[in-house]
Write an enzyme that holds these catalytic residues in place. Structure first.
Site, PDB file in Angstrom:
ATOM      1  N   HIS A   1      -1.820   0.512   5.849  1.00  0.00           N
ATOM      2  CA  HIS A   1      -0.920   1.189   6.785  1.00  0.00           C
ATOM      3  C   HIS A   1      -0.494   2.543   6.234  1.00  0.00           C
ATOM      4  CE1 HIS A   1       2.542   1.400   9.664  1.00  0.00           C
ATOM      5  NE2 HIS A   1       3.050   2.113   8.671  1.00  0.00           N
ATOM      6  N   GLU A   2      -0.116   2.571   4.960  1.00  0.00           N
ATOM      7  CA  GLU A   2       0.336   3.823   4.357  1.00  0.00           C
ATOM      8  C   GLU A   2      -0.797   4.846   4.265  1.00  0.00           C
ATOM      9  OE1 GLU A   2       3.388   4.423   3.969  1.00  0.00           O
ATOM     10  OE2 GLU A   2       4.101   2.380   4.279  1.00  0.00           O
TER      11      GLU A   2
ATOM     12  N   HIS B   1      -1.152   6.683   7.461  1.00  0.00           N
ATOM     13  CA  HIS B   1      -0.258   7.830   7.648  1.00  0.00           C
ATOM     14  C   HIS B   1      -0.813   9.087   6.981  1.00  0.00           C
ATOM     15  CE1 HIS B   1       3.017   6.157   9.888  1.00  0.00           C
ATOM     16  NE2 HIS B   1       3.262   5.220   9.006  1.00  0.00           N
TER      17      HIS B   1
ATOM     18  N   GLU C   1       3.675   5.135  14.047  1.00  0.00           N
ATOM     19  CA  GLU C   1       3.704   3.836  13.381  1.00  0.00           C
ATOM     20  C   GLU C   1       2.656   2.898  13.959  1.00  0.00           C
ATOM     21  OE1 GLU C   1       5.091   3.308  10.749  1.00  0.00           O
ATOM     22  OE2 GLU C   1       6.949   4.430  10.593  1.00  0.00           O
TER      23      GLU C   1
END
Length: 263
Positions: free
Chosen positions: A132-133, A136, A191
Site C-alpha cells: 500500500h505504501e 503511494h 487511499e
C-alpha cells in the site's frame, strides 16, 4: 520508545495507533539565505527528491534503526527480498525500533516500518501494508504531499533551489517539515487507489491478497473500532472507512477466486 518526530504518516497507516511528536534539537547547519517562498514554485522533482533524501537521512539518524542482526530487521529483509527494484522503483527498507503501529514510504523509495506494526501483524499482513505504501510512491502521492509540505513549511523561511541545487535544511526546518507532513493526509480516492495497488502487489508476489483485507481488519481491532466512533475516531477521519476497506478487499479477493487464510 516512540518515533522521534511525528512520522510521514502516509496512507494506510495514517491510522497510526500511537502517533507521537517530540521536541527537535537545533544545530548549526545552515541553509542558503534569503530566497522567499514565492520562488518555491521553481522546485523541480529532483529538488523534491533531494529534500526527501535529506529528510529520511535525518529520520534514520534520529530514530533507532534496527541493526542487521536484529530479529525484526532480518524478518523485514526476508519479506522484502527481491523488492529493491519493483515496478520501476528503487526501494530501500528499514525497521524503526519504536512502538508505533505505523509504516511510511517516501518519494525517494525509502520504506520504513515500525516495530509496533511488525509485532501485531503477520508477515503477509505487513507485506500488504508495504505494498500500500509503495502504491503511494508509485502514484506520486508521497512526492506531492512532501512538495506541498515544503511549500507551506520550510520553504516559507527561504529554502529553495539555488543554481540547480536544493539548499540544505537545518534541524529546525526538518522538524517543522516533519510536523507539516505528519499533519497532511491523502484523499479517499488516493487511499483507495493505493489499496488496490497493495492488493496487486500481494498477487504479484504470490501472496494471497486476502491479507490486504486482514491487515485493515487488524488495524480496526487495534483501534477499538475507531472508524465507527470513540476517542480515536479522528485517526480515521481523513481515510476511507476501515470497515468498508476490509469488506472491499475481501470481496475483491473472493471475486478473484481466493480463499481467506485461516491464520
Amino acid at each position: 520508545m516512540k518515533l522521534k518526530i511525528a512520522t510521514i504518516a502516509l496512507g494506510l497507516l495514517g491510522t497510526s495507533i500511537t502517533l507521537s511528536q517530540a521536541q527537535i534539537k537545533l544545530n548549526s547547519k545552515t541553509i542558503g539565505s534569503a530566497t522567499k517562498a514565492v520562488q518555491a514554485v521553481t522546485l523541480s522533482n529532483d529538488d523534491v527528491i533531494a529534500y526527501t533524501k535529506e529528510y529520511i537521512t535525518w529520520m534514520d539518524e534520529n530514530n533507532p534503526v534496527a541493526p542487521a542482526d536484529n530479529e525484526l530487521a532480518q524478518r523485514l529483509t526476508k519479506l522484502t527480498s527481491g523488492l529493491t527494484n519493483y515496478d520501476g522503483q528503487t526501494l530501500n527498507f528499514k525497521v524503526y525500533l519504536v512502538r508505533d503501529v505505523n509504516a511510511f514510504a517516501c518519494a525517494d523509495g525509502s520504506v520504513r516500518v515500525c516495530a509496533g506494526l511488525m509485532e501485531v501483524m503477520s508477515d503477509n499482513e505487513v507485506l500488504g501494508v508495504i505494498g500500500h505504501e509503495i502504491g503511494h510512491v508509485k502514484n506520486m502521492d508521497s512526492r506531492d504531499a512532501f512538495k506541498t509540505a515544503l511549500l507551506t513549511s520550510a520553504l516559507k523561511d527561504g529554502v529553495s533551489s539555488q543554481g540547480g541545487t536544493a539548499a540544505t535544511l537545518s534541524d529546525s526546518q526538518l522538524g517543522e517539515l516533519g510536523e507539516q507532513v505528519a499533519n497532511m493526509s491523502f484523499s479517499r480516492k488516493q487511499e483507495s487507489v493505493a489499496d488496490d495497488y497493495g492488493y496487486k502487489f500481494l498477487k504479484d508476489n504470490n501472496v494471497n491478497p486476502w491479507y490486504m483485507s486482514m491487515a485493515f481488519e487488524r488495524l480496526q481491532e487495534l483501534s477499538g473500532g475507531a472508524s465507527d466512533g470513540g476517542a480515536a475516531k479522528k485517526l480515521f477521519s481523513s481515510h476511507p472507512d476501515t470497515g468498508k476497506r476490509v469488506t472491499e478487499m475481501a470481496k475483491k479477493a473472493e471475486k478473484d477466486g481466493f480463499t481467506k487464510p485461516t491464520e
